[in-house]
Enzyme design. Structure first.
Site, PDB file in Angstrom:
ATOM      1  N   LYS A  53     -55.716  -4.253 -23.256  1.00 29.92           N
ATOM      2  CA  LYS A  53     -56.232  -3.126 -22.482  1.00 29.92           C
ATOM      3  C   LYS A  53     -55.064  -2.285 -21.985  1.00 29.92           C
ATOM      4  O   LYS A  53     -54.043  -2.830 -21.526  1.00 29.92           O
ATOM      5  CB  LYS A  53     -57.065  -3.669 -21.318  1.00 29.92           C
ATOM      6  CG  LYS A  53     -57.795  -2.624 -20.483  1.00 29.92           C
ATOM      7  CD  LYS A  53     -58.660  -3.320 -19.426  1.00 29.92           C
ATOM      8  CE  LYS A  53     -59.425  -2.361 -18.548  1.00 29.92           C
ATOM      9  NZ  LYS A  53     -60.282  -3.084 -17.562  1.00 29.92           N
ATOM     10  N   SER A 127     -64.759  -1.832 -17.334  1.00 31.29           N
ATOM     11  CA  SER A 127     -63.836  -0.831 -17.848  1.00 31.29           C
ATOM     12  C   SER A 127     -63.105  -1.264 -19.116  1.00 31.29           C
ATOM     13  O   SER A 127     -62.427  -0.468 -19.762  1.00 31.29           O
ATOM     14  CB  SER A 127     -62.804  -0.486 -16.759  1.00 31.29           C
ATOM     15  OG  SER A 127     -62.057  -1.634 -16.380  1.00 31.29           O
ATOM     16  N   SER A 151     -65.436  -5.787 -14.906  1.00 25.92           N
ATOM     17  CA  SER A 151     -64.933  -5.031 -16.048  1.00 25.92           C
ATOM     18  C   SER A 151     -64.670  -5.869 -17.288  1.00 25.92           C
ATOM     19  O   SER A 151     -64.562  -5.323 -18.386  1.00 25.92           O
ATOM     20  CB  SER A 151     -63.643  -4.294 -15.658  1.00 25.92           C
ATOM     21  OG  SER A 151     -63.907  -3.275 -14.726  1.00 25.92           O
TER      22      SER A 151
END
Length: 575
Positions: A53, A127, A151
């Site tokens: 990420k 996210s 997330s």
């Protein structure tokens, strides 16, 4: 191809536009692993490709947190990335996310909205949106996300993959752009529970460079055949009848695996969840990027800008008040662990199209966190596992939640559950493989404790053992030198056992539990007078710690030794 500086992603001819939205930096040739010391043994992740990420540093690659103006080229690997590369894994690139990890939907990025792997009209969840898409579609073997409010779990549940949210501090967050640093976790996304657990064991360990890192003793990778699972009193599906039916099916499957459902009061969990954005705790999101935000506020997209800006409105006293309120809610919520071994909730209560999310981004995003926001705030471990594919073809997942340190125990139940679904792996269409053995945590010092009454399996106080990672190792009897009494006026009803002179006692049924030594003290602290812990002799002559009673408390108590144990006595009352 590596982006020389943070920018919009370059075209990827081997993927269509929807897949390209998952990546910010793509590496056709992955970064090689780091050389591990010979004494470390075979690399546990050798040859596996993983995505990172883009709020987690990889040396030589940009870190943007989905905000190009914030971007910088990392000079070293984040602590967790370094551990994984030393374990033999190869970095495939950096993935898209909701900007500054502020969102649960995957649309809040100038690099584009990441679509759902099953239907591009729907959100991926966030996210950790790009990481989930890359895993679900088989582009990588596993991926790193982050998880502050869900997330790492929501995108897993919406894309038919596994999302492992570790206990706080188990994985280093050094080199991670904070969202709310005191509750941030690096999360793991994979297509099987076994791989997620293997990655966890390769990546975990204390890191003095992370102020919230800590050394944790994990409960053994073990799950009993019979267990109690909590289901929330709040059933919020926002009119999504397919999701509600899918959760009912999940409850039935857990029952088929040996579970007994217990409804728990969801109120303290919901109130704790609300504090994340509706109290001074939101100031921590602002503090995480304060110097950049104050200088470049216009570079932050909406609604992220508004969420961060509201953190300025609170003072230190209000933050202290919110923290105190959270601790009080944590005390209330802790009572549920005396009733259940695990909490099972929908990972996400509904699906949402990208168009609907953009039309009303705050309300729809808030719905995604109904069953996730409280977990890190209350210091729990969690594992999202695929559960079913709905009639409309969209995935539904459930999350198994346990006390801090229960990560590998949850993995055992999660693997059983996932394989019982018979689902394909992610969106690849590949069939479920044969389950592989799960890794064990490094052996920790333990103490064996014999229980005789309300702490027995299935009894009211058994949760005080399971919440501390204790494991049942034997059902046996004491040596024939004890007497058992039913103590009057105790809630729940409890027995008292005393040692007798040779030839005057009986053999009493007990269970022996193996408990991590570092949790033994907190267990003993719960034991009320006139009970206490002493040394018991078992029928095979071995000695263990166990419950004994002060003799002075036996005045008026009924001698029930002839029943041979507490369970037999309880059955006699029912008869």
């Amino acid at each position: 191809m590596v982006h020389a500086s943070p920018s919009l992603p370059e075209p990827r001819p081997e993927l269509d536009g929807t897949a390209a939205a998952a990546w910010i930096t793509w590496l056709p040739q992955p970064l090689p692993p780091l050389q591990a010391p010979v004494e470390d043994g075979p690399a546990p992740l050798a040859g596996l490709r993983f995505a990172v990420k883009d709020n987690i540093d990889v040396a030589g690659l940009p870190t943007t947190a989905a905000c190009p103006a914030f971007g910088h080229v990392a000079t070293e690997d984040a602590g967790v990335v370094r551990r994984l590369r030393r374990a033999g894994a190869l970095v495939a690139g950096k993935t898209n996310l909701d900007q500054f990890a502020c969102g649960l939907n995957g649309t809040r990025s100038p690099y584009g909205a990441v679509p759902n792997a099953f239907d591009p009209a729907y959100v991926s969840g966030g996210s950790s949106s790009g990481s989930a898409f890359a895993v679900a579609t088989g582009e990588v073997d596993f991926a790193l996300g982050t998880d502050t409010a869900g997330s790492g779990r929501v995108p897993a549940g919406l894309n038919n993959i596994v999302g492992l949210k570790p206990s706080r501090g188990l994985l280093s967050a050094h080199g991670v752009v904070p969202a709310a640093q005191s509750v941030d976790c690096v999360s793991i996304l994979a297509r099987t529970v076994e791989l997620a657990a293997r990655v966890l064991c390769a990546a975990m360990g204390p890191d003095p460079r992370d102020p919230y890192s800590r050394e944790l003793t994990l409960a053994p990778a073990h799950w009993p055949a019979s267990f109690r699972f909590g289901v929330p009193s709040l059933r919020a599906f926002f009119g999504d009848t397919q999701a509600e039916a899918a959760f009912d099916l999940a409850i039935e499957r857990l029952q088929a695996l040996g579970g007994t459902p217990v409804e728990i009061d969801y109120t303290p969990l919901a109130e704790a969840a609300a504090l994340l954005y509706d109290s001074a705790l939101v100031a921590e999101r602002y503090a995480a990027v304060r110097p950049f935000f104050d200088a470049h506020e216009a570079a932050v997209i909406e609604p992220v800008r508004t969420i961060l800006a509201q953190g300025r409105a609170y003072d230190a006293a209000q933050h202290v008040e919110a923290q105190t309120r959270l601790r009080a809610l944590g005390q209330r919520a802790a009572a549920m662990w005396t009733q259940i071994d695990v909490l099972a909730v929908p990972t996400a209560p509904t699906h949402c199209t990208i168009a609907d999310m953009r039309a009303d981004p705050v309300a729809h995003n808030s719905r995604m966190g109904v069953y996730t926001n409280f977990v890190n705030l209350l210091d729990y471990a969690a594992l999202s596992v695929p559960s079913s594919l709905r009639p409309d073809g969209l995935p539904f997942g459930i999350t198994l939640i346990g006390p801090c340190g229960s990560d590998l125990a949850l993995a055992v139940l999660g693997q059983r559950y996932h394989h019982a679904t018979g689902l394909p792996l992610g969106a690849t269409g590949e069939p479920m493989p044969v389950p592989l053995p799960l890794p064990q945590a490094p052996a920790a010092a333990t103490v064996q404790v014999a229980v005789v009454g309300a702490h027995l399996s299935g009894m009211p106080l058994n949760g005080q053992l399971t919440a501390r990672g204790a494991r049942l190792v034997a059902s046996t009897r004491t040596a024939p030198q004890y007497r058992l009494f039913a103590l009057p006026g105790t809630t729940p009803p409890k027995p008292g056992m005393v040692r007798t002179a040779p030839g005057e006692g009986a053999a009493i049924a007990v269970e022996v539990w193996d408990m991590p030594l570092d949790r033994y003290g907190s267990f003993v602290a719960l034991i009320p007078a006139p009970l206490g812990i002493g040394t018991l002799t078992l029928e095979d002559g071995s000695a263990v710690q166990g419950f004994l009673c002060e003799p002075l408390a036996l005045a008026g108590a009924q001698d029930i030794s002839h029943h041979g144990g507490w369970r037999a006595y309880i059955r006699s009352l029912a008869a």
